[in-house]
Structure formats: structure tokens, C-alpha cells
Write a protein that holds these residues in place. Structure first.
Motif, short mmCIF file in Angstrom:
data_model
loop_
_atom_site.label_atom_id
_atom_site.label_comp_id
_atom_site.label_asym_id
_atom_site.label_seq_id
_atom_site.Cartn_x
_atom_site.Cartn_y
_atom_site.Cartn_z
N ILE A 103 54.32 -4.01 -18.95
CA ILE A 103 54.31 -2.56 -18.78
C ILE A 103 52.90 -2.02 -19.01
O ILE A 103 52.48 -1.08 -18.35
N ILE A 106 50.88 -2.11 -15.86
CA ILE A 106 51.28 -1.07 -14.90
C ILE A 106 50.64 0.25 -15.27
O ILE A 106 50.19 1.00 -14.41
N VAL A 112 53.20 5.87 -16.52
CA VAL A 112 54.50 5.30 -16.15
C VAL A 112 55.55 6.39 -15.98
O VAL A 112 56.27 6.41 -14.98
N LEU A 163 59.80 -4.20 -12.46
CA LEU A 163 59.80 -3.11 -13.41
C LEU A 163 61.25 -2.77 -13.70
O LEU A 163 62.07 -2.69 -12.79
#
Length: 192
Positions: A103, A106, A112, A163
Motif C-alpha cells: 500500500i 501505491i 489512496v 489492491l
């Protein structure tokens, strides 16, 4: 008897953990290793995930005609308390160079939630994020968010080339009556 989390509960569950959950009225769902879904070019098998729900929550069939289409992997609901769903999206949709995604790779929590929150609630999340937190379990980072309105908890993480977005939502009355349980459901999500 108050529930206290046991590390073994999140890692498959010991007999003591299973007994504790039976006593408290909570159960653990773990995605079966052989469950279909997410096949096609560039897809790897979905890494199983788990979460806890109180008794009375049941799995609801998922259709590719649902909002979210083929990326919704699972739905659960309790008509008196709320509903949840799991979105499993390909990381390549968001970044080309992430075969073993985390995460953090990302983005930070703000990036996010701004990128993926609209996929969960169907609209821009600007001004709707009441709180955010970061947690780590077994070396994996999870971003946790509370949004309002609509009333929703979102837990996000990444693993492999996917994800994972775990969403727990309720109407106003359910939120007021079951807030503590809904939050506990959201915080129980783990990719195993």
C-alpha cells in the motif's frame, strides 16, 4: 466477558480463539483458497483475506452486473446492522511497475483515499474523511478511514498484484446503534 484480540485469531485461529469467538458471538470469514474470481490476462490467484463479523451477518451473492462489476469479490450483510463488500482490483490499473505491491508503494493515505474512495462511495471524498489511521499486522500495512456521509469505514491494503478495499457501511440509524461493531469489523480485515 469482554473480547480481547488474540494474535492466533488473525492467523488461522487456535482452538482457544474459536471458542472465544463462539462465546462472544463473532465468527471469522476466510476467503477459500480455491474460490474462483479475478482470472484473465495479468491476474494472479487472489491472496486469501479474512475478517470478523457478529453472528447474523451472511454472505450475499455477487453479480458482475453489480456496481463495481467484476472487482467486487464478496458481499456480506445484516439487514439490521449494515453491509460490507470487498473490492479486489488489479494494481496495474494504477501503476505499471508494481508486481509485488504494498500500500505504501501505491501512495500515502491521502492519495489512496482520494483515488479509491470514489470507487467505494460513488462520489468524490473531499470533505468526507472524518479520520484516517495506519496499522501494521504481520508486516503488512493497512490504511483505515472513516467517511461521513455516507457512513462508511474503508480499510485498504495491497498484496501481490492487487489492491484490496474493504468497506463497511450502514444507514444513519444502523450507524448510531452499531458503530462500535461496524468499526471492529472494519479493523479486523487482513490479507493472510
Amino acid at each position: 466477558m469482554a473480547w480481547r484480540p488474540l494474535r492466533a485469531c488473525w492467523q488461522g485461529g487456535s482452538q482457544d480463539c474459536q471458542n472465544l469467538m463462539r462465546m462472544t458471538g463473532w465468527r471469522t470469514y476466510r476467503r477459500p483458497d480455491d474460490k474462483s474470481g479475478g482470472h484473465g490476462v495479468g491476474w494472479s490467484p487472489i491472496i486469501p483475506y479474512s475478517f470478523r463479523v457478529p453472528d447474523g451477518w451472511d454472505e450475499v451473492p455477487v453479480s458482475i452486473a453489480d456496481l463495481g462489476g467484476t472487482e467486487i469479490d464478496l458481499r456480506f450483510a445484516n439487514p439490521k446492522e449494515g453491509r460490507l463488500f470487498v473490492i479486489v482490483a488489479p494494481v496495474r490499473r494504477f501503476a505499471d511497475d508494481l508486481d509485488d505491491a504494498t500500500i505504501e508503494k501505491i501512495g500515502n493515505p491521502d492519495k489512496v483515499i482520494n483515488a479509491f474512495g470514489p470507487e467505494v462511495i460513488g462520489e468524490n471524498v473531499e470533505g468526507k474523511v472524518l479520520s484516517s489511521a495506519t496499522a501494521e499486522y504481520s508486516g503488512r500495512t493497512y490504511y483505515q478511514f472513516e467517511l461521513e456521509p455516507p457512513h462508511v469505514f474503508i480499510t485498504a491494503t495491497a498484496a501481490g498484484n492487487r489492491l484490496y478495499l474493504f468497506s463497511v457501511t450502514a444507514n444513519g440509524l444502523q450507524w448510531k446503534r452499531h458503530y462500535k461493531d461496524l468499526k471492529q469489523i472494519a479493523e479486523s480485515f487482513r490479507v493472510v
